[in-house]
Every structure is written in structure tokens, then in C-alpha cells.
Design a protein around this motif. Sequence first.
Motif, PDB file in Angstrom:
ATOM      1  N   THR A 106       0.834  -1.196   0.000  1.00 50.92           N
ATOM      2  CA  THR A 106       0.000   0.000   0.000  1.00 50.92           C
ATOM      3  C   THR A 106       0.871   1.249   0.000  1.00 50.92           C
ATOM      4  N   LYS A 159       4.498   2.562  -5.412  1.00 54.23           N
ATOM      5  CA  LYS A 159       4.257   1.164  -5.036  1.00 54.23           C
ATOM      6  C   LYS A 159       4.110   0.256  -6.251  1.00 54.23           C
ATOM      7  N   THR A 160       3.540   0.772  -7.344  1.00 53.30           N
ATOM      8  CA  THR A 160       3.414  -0.040  -8.553  1.00 53.30           C
ATOM      9  C   THR A 160       4.789  -0.333  -9.146  1.00 53.30           C
ATOM     10  N   LEU A 219       6.267  -3.005  -7.085  1.00 51.01           N
ATOM     11  CA  LEU A 219       5.640  -4.278  -7.450  1.00 51.01           C
ATOM     12  C   LEU A 219       6.222  -4.815  -8.749  1.00 51.01           C
ATOM     13  N   VAL A 275      -1.425 -11.764  -8.078  1.00 53.73           N
ATOM     14  CA  VAL A 275      -1.464 -10.349  -7.752  1.00 53.73           C
ATOM     15  C   VAL A 275      -2.914  -9.870  -7.764  1.00 53.73           C
ATOM     16  N   GLU A 284      -5.290  -6.593  -7.481  1.00 59.52           N
ATOM     17  CA  GLU A 284      -5.269  -5.138  -7.577  1.00 59.52           C
ATOM     18  C   GLU A 284      -6.679  -4.581  -7.473  1.00 59.52           C
ATOM     19  N   ASN A 285      -6.777  -3.312  -7.095  1.00 53.63           N
ATOM     20  CA  ASN A 285      -8.062  -2.622  -7.093  1.00 53.63           C
ATOM     21  C   ASN A 285      -8.269  -1.909  -8.410  1.00 53.63           C
ATOM     22  N   LYS A 340      -3.045 -12.511 -12.409  1.00 52.83           N
ATOM     23  CA  LYS A 340      -3.459 -11.157 -12.031  1.00 52.83           C
ATOM     24  C   LYS A 340      -4.973 -11.066 -12.008  1.00 52.83           C
ATOM     25  N   VAL A 361      -8.493  -8.753 -10.004  1.00 49.70           N
ATOM     26  CA  VAL A 361      -8.835  -7.448  -9.450  1.00 49.70           C
ATOM     27  C   VAL A 361      -9.805  -7.606  -8.292  1.00 49.70           C
ATOM     28  N   GLU A 372      -2.101  -5.311  -4.050  1.00 50.00           N
ATOM     29  CA  GLU A 372      -1.743  -3.904  -4.211  1.00 50.00           C
ATOM     30  C   GLU A 372      -3.012  -3.075  -4.052  1.00 50.00           C
ATOM     31  N   THR A 373      -3.036  -2.198  -3.075  1.00 50.27           N
ATOM     32  CA  THR A 373      -4.230  -1.420  -2.802  1.00 50.27           C
ATOM     33  C   THR A 373      -4.209  -0.103  -3.575  1.00 50.27           C
ATOM     34  N   THR A 374      -5.337   0.592  -3.545  1.00 50.95           N
ATOM     35  CA  THR A 374      -5.358   1.953  -4.059  1.00 50.95           C
ATOM     36  C   THR A 374      -4.669   2.868  -3.053  1.00 50.95           C
TER      37      THR A 374
END
Length: 233
Positions: free
Chosen positions: A16, A23-24, A27, A42, A44-45, A58, A60, A100-102
Motif C-alpha cells: 500500500t 508502489k506499482t 511491485l 497479484v 489489484e483494485n 493477475k 482485481v 496492491e491497494t489503491t
Amino acid sequence: MRVRESGETIPVTVLTGFAGAGKTTVLHHLLQSHDHGMRLAVVENGGRTVELKDEIIKVVSYERFERVSCCINIRIRSDLVKTLQELEERISSFDGVIIETTGMAEPEPIVQTLFLDERITQRYHLDGFITVVDPQNVMMQLAQETCDGVNNVSVEQIAFADRIVLNKCELVDDDEQLRAVEKALKFINTYAAIVRSKMGCLESSSLLNISAADISRAPAMDPEYLDTDCNYQ
């Protein structure tokens, strides 16, 4: 890919940090590294569901909350529960999960989901909550005023961290500034190790399989954090 023992749970890493912290990038470097030898899922939001080739699955996740008791502070990310349950169908295909958060994601519901929801704890365990910060902007973010009753999300993300990545250090020439930022971060969270990075590059051993998540610290931040049976009148 290693063979799991019977009953062994999957490690989950939460990544986060505020938008722009990098952070991306962290990652992407992590996923491009092969020294960890792991096949990763992975989460993701936002966006659409995409499956990548090679060593990455991957998916979401969208923010939806589910109340598990009358306690206003106990919130379960029902979207995350659903996503991780769907991944169970392919659980033999990966060794770990990275969420991986927003930038504005509240950490508490995510951590509570991973620690408290029995549907999840049977298959997964939180390995580490990683917060990425930008030393050029984090002091301003920490000082940002919020409305009454609204928590500063950047402060929460640091407070919940098991490890803090001080990223974009190549953009700061003054080491005194970096030390001042580290001091401010330690004031919020004395437990988390702080690691510096340039352009998001880190050894994977700094982020994966660190066994750093410690649920015993949660009540110190919020005494009702683990109380799913409390009663409010």
C-alpha cells in the motif's frame, strides 16, 4: 515453485501507499525478479481482470464491506474474501499472493479480513503489510487535516505497516531530510523496519516471506480491533 505441506497456508503480502509513492514500480520490480523463485497471484483494485502469462496470475478486487458484528470498527472486505476464495480453485498454481491497494485504501478492513475471517485464515496468512512512502511528499501527507471523525489514511497506512519502504531516495540529495522523514515515521510506528529504495528497486527478501505480521500489536492501536462480539447500545 515449491511443494506445500498439508495444511500449510499461503503467505499474503499487502502493498500500500499514497498515489505517487511508487508502489506499482516496487511491485513491477518484484515481479520481474526471479531470485524469490515464487509464482505469485497479484490482486489489484480497479481495472478489469487480466491473466498474465509466465509466473503471474493477475486479478482485481473492488471495495465492498461486510459488517461481521454490530461493532462499527469491525469491517470485512467482502470483495477480498470473494477474490481469495476464487483463487483457491487454482491454489496449486501459486506460492504467494500480493495485494496492491489503491492509494486511499484504509488498511484496517484489509488486515481484519486476513486475520479474522475464518474463510480466509484456513487457506491464507498475512505475511507482511508493506507501506511505500515518498520522502518528498510524505511529511505534507501526514500533516494533512481531515474532517471530524475521518482518519488520515496516510497515517493509518504507516501505523499498520510491518515494513516501510522509503522510496525515490534518488530524488533527495540531503541525507538529513531522509533521516528526518524516518524519524517522523518511527514516531508513528516504532515497530516497522524502514528500508530505503531507489526507483523501486529492492531485494525480494525485504518484502516476501518476511513473517513480519504481528496481530498482537493491533490492540495497542485499537483496543476493540479484535473484538468481533462487542455490543453497542
